[in-house]
Design an enzyme around this catalytic site. Structure first.
Site: not given
Length: 1471
Positions: A1073-1075, A1344, A1078
């Site tokens: 996923s995005h987190v 995501v 990151r």
């Protein structure tokens, strides 16, 4: 002749056969058919059969014979027997009956002298001109109507099941002629519809029916005696193997028997010949009585019991009805008697059948029950999709109510006083005085109580009042408390109301304000005086209660937001009236049902909240008002009748309606309610207990019965069973919330304890247990035994003056249903609860289709279903102990039962049904020893938890605001309000299911070798522990010291705050996923913890400095001293505590609004667009690359500078200035302003040209609206530059936000079957030799974005791409799917920078909205087809390997699968 006409021509169709009334009670063991035929009387109307003849039903649960009814005017009367009408060909049959008021129905049947068939003339007088005949033919050999070949003009086919023929108008009459020429049609049935009034005309609730008997089947007047029809039906039943018939089949069999006899008659046989033929079957077809003869010869009963038990075991332990059990005992006796007749002795028989443990087994069986019952039912195979309830969900908001009105001047006046006062509200009361009203509010501020009274009465008004130190007392108020001008009287004082004007337009309001100091007063009684007339509260004093609960609700309670506020205000207004009695409360609730319907889901949430406050004793049940039990039960009936009607009409509200019904109770039919009052007197008289506690309880029951009486009765029963131990009496009361103080608080207080004599125990125990049925019938909505009795029927005779009660069985229940309910009652206390749960669920499944239709006594069946549901929960909790040492399969099976129960009780249960299908698949995998079963079961467990969490959140969203607002209005204890929704959830199957999941989780994790952690970003670090509810709530925060965040909720799209070195969570964001991406890019430790004990320990260490050392499957943590803190560089913070800064080169508009993929350069587009262009033509041919164009850097700024957008530009400049000054609320305003941009014509033309030349569809070709959708999607991509997570992320690294430019990559959407994200180096372990991939169903946004649940994950060694290994199966409940469309992807110059995690910060927006589909993994080939899964996963891994080889470095790749083909939509370097 008229009687013959009635019988043969017109009668009820569903009641074709006749019941022959049985009245004699002979004890003869049996009566033969021969004897029956000989007993046939000359006068047919006098036929009666004894109990042992086949009349109302065939024994062994066989053929039931319902009554026939005939028309007499319009009233139906029993006819015995029914004759079949035949006439001379020249004659005409005619009959008429009243239809409606002055209207008559006339029917003539003509048999033509030549030709075949019948002519039926239907004539309706004095009625509207819009009649339609809804009709069909009847054939005894077919279940459904037969559609005749000849049909009147204008006839239309209705749902392929019936015909609808219009009547012809003739003056005030309506006529219709029907010709029947089909030989297989023996009758026609019909209803009449008045279309203008939408009114149906029926034959006493059933179809009209016209019997047709042809000329060739006539012999003047022929009737088939009913006794012969019964015998023939019995013979058919025996010939067919004594099958189990449902009521409809029974009717068909009866009519088929009649048809067979008629056929014999038409072939020349006489009735006497038929009787003689049947007489020959005397020996073979003797109809036996089911009663066991009194004499059983010399055979001892214990031997008969053993022989019956052996027979029962040999038959497979079927579930016998009581009648059939008696028959089995008789058959066992006959078998043993036959042995004796052959010369065997009793000793020899005993030695032969009493072997091993058979005698012990029999005795144990008889200890539990009086007859043998099945140990475990055989559940039917059902398609679980039949459980599906799926309704369009509406946003939870209050609908405008047509019944809501503007506040009155009195309400406005008191509202102003309330705001001015500022104290907590203690009491609000409303009293209606004809067209006028009196309202009172009591407030408390510090130690001072204030009373505000206001009225809109026009004439001068005087308050005659006092104060009370105990309820009911009148005491003269102290002089210092009397308002100016008051006059002191004996035990009271009088104060004149002051006049003022309030509202718009101004209206007169009379008011008084009284301030009470610290004196110990509990309330204020008062009456009013106006024009010399005393005004009272329905004959009683008005009374204001000063009592304050332990902790009151805060005053605003959200101001009613998220509730049906107008309805709740009305409820609060009526509460003082509702407090008088349950009758008043239920009648008020009935009056508010229409309002609730108008307010929608929140309206019923308000009604439920109010009823729940009542049921939990948060509200006063009875206040100075005497009401009869009959009146309470009638009020309950009225309310529950209304609720059952809503249940049918509004299926989307069924779950909350069931909840309301369970709080209200079943009520009675008047007689049951009166029984409460009458029967207690009989109990006292019979058992010589007329004084003390029993007399006090009797007085309470006469004054106002309540659900407390069920508890009191149970306490007395327990007291007697404990050999008169008074401690047991109090234990039962206290455990159910009834204290000594509560007993004393009743209007007719119960002050004494019970004190019975030993000689009274047996009689009282019997009578009180019977009395409990009456109490539960009125007050309990979930009591199983009384609910079953209410549906199956029971009779209780009255004694002396006491009324009798007869509850008839609910008609039309499934044939096996009574036996199923008996099985449940027999096993309801079994320690092994699994068979009981199966029986309960089978009963609910059988009941479910019946509950979906409008029918008589639906509410009785609803209360039965509620009781079955409640017993599932009770039995599940009782069975926890049995699961302590159980294996995983047994726990999983228990989960399926409780989950099925929850699905049966839930609206919009699609996710629950798919979870249930998933558990069944997991069980099959386990039983087949599939080595992946535990991994698959863990994914189903995770999904089930998500479903429970979603259900709990929905309950909280719907119910909690109503609880808080209504609680504040009614002064409900704050704790009761705070846990309101929690208690609702804990009381249901969801809580039981959650506990079972908690038991299974560690077993699955151990079996699947999953450990306690899922490592998402393996970074060794140290920091201070901070516990937060949601990561989203702190994403824009900046921590000054290294911080380990323990966050309960992580959705997947959040930004990790500055200063956070680790995020630990029980939530399950996807690894890709995005987190997650990151976190890895920012070198932040990120992991999911599945062990609640570890999480509790981390919570306990809040504020402590911890060192974290993650491995591939674990996180080792320990406390460290401040001096041992790791080098700040390892925590991603510079020595000065700040984050590194980045610089961007500002991009300029290149002079073109749109470019093709061949024109992509670093000055025009970001890395996302360039990478996809680079792949084209270089990847293997089996990997698809979508066609792309782009709006390059600088287009947004160019559009903004266009003269048509000057106003937007000015707004943005002002908002950006506010943002720079720290007003972050401006971000949302900026996004909304960007969406106001207009598209320059040149942009539209260039984009259209580039898309069409690249082979992409142009949205505008489908209409201007489609281009508008596309333009809005483009603007949303640009606006995402100012979303919160992106802004705070760039701010954290000191990136100049003005230098961030946004290109827009335009691609045609591939409507994916699956979407995937590949990391060509395993991000959890850092192993570059293996590829890690996650796959979801549908589009990739669920992977995501912030969609709960996990994706399917797998790894694959690059050296062996043909051997993917699944690490976890999917638990995401939602898949996204879309029509053929265009997607506009963000492509900024602020992504994929060295040292900056910019992935996923900005939005990609499809032109069309995606459809959210609840996914069913149990039928998904990716999960259930090993070959398909292997092929797809290997192909995905192969594509990843090829792209990594092409770039020469690890890649982060997104793609989709469509019809087995792999498409790659973007790639970027993996950080």
């Amino acid at each position: 002749m008229s009687n013959t006409l009635h019988h043969g021509l017109l009668h009820q169709s569903p009641c074709r056969p006749t019941i022959l009334e049985h009245q004699s009670k002979t004890n003869a063991p049996g009566v033969s058919i021969n004897a029956l035929l000989q007993a046939y009387p000359a006068k047919q109307g006098a036929v009666q059969l004894s109990k042992n003849l086949i009349c109302t039903k065939f024994r062994e649960n066989s053929l039931k014979v319902p009554k026939t009814e005939i028309i007499k005017g319009r009233r139906m009367v029993s006819a015995v027997p029914r004759a079949v009408l035949t006439t001379d060909p020249a004659s005409e049959l005619s009959k008429k009956c009243n239809l409606d008021g002055n209207s008559e129905l006339k029917i003539d049947v003509n048999i033509p002298t030549q030709g075949k068939g019948f002519q039926v003339n239907i004539h309706v007088t004095n009625i509207s001109d819009s009649l339609v005949l809804h009709w069909g033919g009847v054939s005894y050999e077919k279940k459904n109507w037969v559609l005749p070949s000849s049909q009147p003009d204008g006839t239309k086919l209705y749902k392929n099941r019936a015909l609808r023929s219009p009547f012809l108008k003739s003056g005030s009459d309506s006529l219709l002629k029907i010709e029947i020429t089909d030989p297989q049609i023996q009758a026609i049935e019909f209803l009449i519809l008045d279309e203008a009034r939408n009114k149906w005309f029926k034959d006493n609730g059933d179809n009209f029916r016209v019997q047709l008997i042809g000329r060739d089947k006539q012999s003047s007047i022929v009737s088939v005696p009913e006794d012969l029809v019964q015998v023939q039906a019995y013979l058919r039943w025996e010939r067919k193997g004594k099958q189990m018939y449902n009521p409809e089949q029974e009717k068909e069999e009866y009519e088929a028997a009649r048809a067979e006899l008629l056929d014999e008659i038409t072939k020349g046989a006489s009735v006497e010949e038929i009787r003689a033929r049947l007489k020959k079957n005397d020996d073979k077809y003797t109809i036996k009585d089911s009663n066991v003869p009194e004499s059983k010869g010399k055979i001892p009963d214990d031997l008969i019991q053993i022989q019956a038990f052996i027979r029962w075991e040999k038959a497979g332990k079927p579930n016998y009805s009581p009648d059939f059990q008696l028959k089995e005992f008789e058959e066992a006796r006959k078998e043993l008697q036959a042995e004796l007749d052959k010369g065997a002795s009793l000793d020899e028989i005993r030695k032969k059948i009493v072997k091993g443990e058979i005698k012990t087994k029999v005795s144990k069986q008889l200890e539990k029950k009086k007859y043998f019952t099945v140990e475990r039912i055989q559940r039917k195979e059902r398609d679980l999709m039949q459980l599906l309830n799926k309704y369009i969900t509406e946003p939870v908001k209050e609908r405008a109510s047509k019944l809501s009105k503007s506040p009155t001047a009195v309400e406005l006046f008191l509202k102003a006083k309330e705001e001015q006062d500022g104290g907590s509200i203690v009491n609000k009361s409303f009293f209606k005085l004809g067209d006028m009203e009196v309202r009172v509010i009591s407030t408390k501020n510090l130690d001072k109580m204030k009373i505000y009274l206001a009225s809109d009465l026009k004439s001068p008004l005087t308050l005659h009042w006092a104060l009370s130190r105990k309820a009911g007392e009148w005491t003269t108020p102290p002089p210092n408390l009397m308002p100016l001008g008051s006059v002191s009287l004996d035990k009271a004082c009088e104060t004149q109301f002051a006049e003022s004007y309030y509202g718009e337009p101004p209206c007169q309001v009379q008011s008084i304000e009284i301030e009470i100091g610290e004196e110990n007063f509990v309330g204020m009684p008062f009456v009013l005086l106006s024009g010399g007339n005393w005004i009272k509260n329905n004959g009683s004093d008005f009374y204001i209660d000063f009592s304050v609960g332990s902790k009151k609700i805060k005053k605003d309670a959200g101001g009613g937001k998220g509730t049906a506020k107008a309805l709740l205000d009305k409820i609060a207004e009526m509460e003082s009236e509702a407090q008088k009695s349950f009758m008043h409360r239920f009648n008020i609730a009935s009056d508010l049902v229409e309002w609730a319907m108008d307010a929608g889901e929140l309206g019923f949430a308000g009604i439920f909240t109010w009823m729940r406050f009542m049921a939990t004793r948060q509200l006063i049940w009875n206040k100075n008002y005497n009401v009869k039990p009959r009146e309470i039960s009638q009020a309950q009936d009225r309310l529950t009748d209304l609720l059952q009607n809503v249940y049918i009409s509004y299926p989307q509200y069924r779950e909350i309606l069931r909840m309301i019904l369970s709080t209200v109770g079943r009520g009675g039919e008047g007689d049951v309610g009166q029984r409460i009052r009458d029967e207690i007197l009989v109990i006292q008289r019979k058992n010589d207990c007329k004084g003390g506690m029993m007399e006090q309880w009797h007085q309470k029951l006469h004054n106002n019965t309540s659900p407390d009486d069920v508890v009191i009765c149970q306490a007395l029963i327990d007291y007697i069973k404990s050999d008169l131990d008074i401690n047991v009496y109090w234990k039962t009361l206290n455990s159910n919330g009834i204290t000594k103080e509560r007993l004393l608080s009743y209007d007719r207080a119960i002050r004494s304890e019970p004190s019975f004599r030993n000689d009274q125990k047996n009689g009282l125990l019997c009578d009180l247990e019977n009395y409990m049925r009456s109490l539960k019938a009125v007050h309990s909505g979930a009591d199983l035994e009384s609910a079953i009795a209410n549906c199956l029927g029971y009779r209780a005779q009255g004694q002396g003056f006491m009324v009798g009660v007869q509850i008839n069985p609910v008609p039309g229940l499934p044939s096996q249903f009574p036996g199923l309910l008996q099985y449940i009652l027999d096993h309801v206390e079994d320690k092994n609860v699994e068979p009981l749960l199966e029986g309960l669920l089978e009963a609910r499944e059988e009941l479910r289709p019946v509950l979906l239709k409008s029918r008589d006594r639906l509410k009785d069946l609803l209360f039965l279903d509620i009781a079955l549901d409640s017993m599932v929960r009770t039995a599940t909790e009782r069975g926890y102990e049995n699961l302590n040492d159980a294996g995983p399969e047994k726990i999983m099976y228990s989960i399926t039962l409780v989950l099925e129960n929850l699905a049966l009780s839930s609206d919009n249960n699609e996710d629950l049904v798919y979870c249930l299908k998933g558990w069944n698949h997991a069980l099959r995998m386990s039983r087949s020893r599939d080595d992946q079963w535990a991994l698959f079961a863990k994914s189903v467990l995770d999904r089930t938890r998500l479903a429970l969490s979603s259900k709990a959140e929905l309950f909280h969203q719907i119910l909690q605001p109503s609880a808080e607002y209504l609680g504040s209005l009614l002064g409900v204890d704050q704790q009761a309000v705070e846990i309101f929704t929690e208690e609702i959830i804990r009381a249901g199957s969801a809580a039981s299911l959650s506990q079972l999941l908690n038991r299974l989780d560690p077993v699955l994790r151990k079996t699947a070798n999953l450990g306690s952690w899922q490592i998402i970003s393996p970074v060794e670090t140290a920091g201070y522990v901070v516990v937060v509810e949601e990561l989203l709530s702190v994403q824009n925060k900046s921590y000054e010291q290294p911080t380990i965040l323990v966050a309960k909720v992580v959705k997947g799209e959040e930004e990790i705050p500055d200063g956070a070195v680790a995020v630990l969570t029980p939530d399950m964001p996807d690894v890709l996923s995005h987190v997650s991406v990151r976190a890895r890019n920012s070198k932040v430790c990120f992991a999911t913890c599945f062990d609640p004990n570890i999480l509790s320990d981390l919570h306990a260490k809040e504020g402590k400095l911890l060192s974290l050392k993650p491995t591939s499957a674990d996180v080792v943590y320990s406390e460290v001293k401040d001096s041992e803190l790791l080098n700040p560089s390892s925590t991603n913070m510079k020595q000065d505590g700040s984050s590194p800064s980045l610089t961007l080169a500002k991009k300029q508009f290149c002079g073109r609004y749109a470019i093709s993929s061949e024109e992509f350069t670093s000055e025009m587009v970001g890395a996302k667009s360039r990478n996809i262009a680079y792949l084209k033509g270089k990847v293997p041919s089996w990997v698809g690359i979508p066609t792309s164009v782009a709006l390059p850097f600088g287009v947004f700024e160019k559009v903004l500078s266009d003269s048509s957008n000057q106003a937007v530009a000015d707004t943005l400049q002002s908002l950006k200035k506010q943002l720079g000054e720290g007003e972050f609320s401006a971000l949302g305003e900026i996004r909304r302003a960007v969406l106001q941009l207009a598209a320059p014509p040149q942009l539209v033309q260039e984009l259209k040209s580039k898309m069409q030349s690249s082979g992409m569809p142009w949205p505008g070709d489908e209409g201007e609206q489609r281009w508008d959708q596309a333009w809005m999607a483009i603007k949303k991509v640009w606006a995402s530059k100012w979303n919160e997570r992106a802004y705070f992320s760039t701010r954290k690294v000191k990136l100049d936000h003005d230098y961030l430019c946004m290109a827009v990559l335009v691609q045609e959407i591939i409507n994916a079957d699956y979407a995937f994200v590949i990391h060509t180096t395993n991000p959890s372990s850092g192993d570059s030799s293996e590829i890690y991939t996650e796959v979801v169903k549908g589009l990739g946004e669920t992977l995501v974005g912030a969609y709960p649940g996990r994706a399917l994950s797998f790894i694959c060694k690059k050296s062996d791409l043909n051997s993917p290994k699944v690490l976890g199966y999917p638990s995401k409940p939602i898949g996204l799917f879309i029509r053929r469309s265009i997607i506009f992807r963000s492509d900024s110059n602020g992504e994929d920078l060295e040292g900056y995690a910019g992935a996923g910060l900005y939005d990609s927006v499809p032109m069309d909205d995606e459809d959210k589909v609840v996914v069913d993994y149990s039928s998904d080939p990716l999960l259930i087809d090993d070959n398909f899964r292997h092929s797809i996963l290997s192909s995905i891994a192969g594509a990843g390997s090829a792209i990594e080889e092409l770039y020469g470095s690890a890649q982060d790749i997104e793609g989709v699968v469509r019809d087995g083909k792999i498409y790659v939509v973007q790639t970027r370097p993996q950080v």
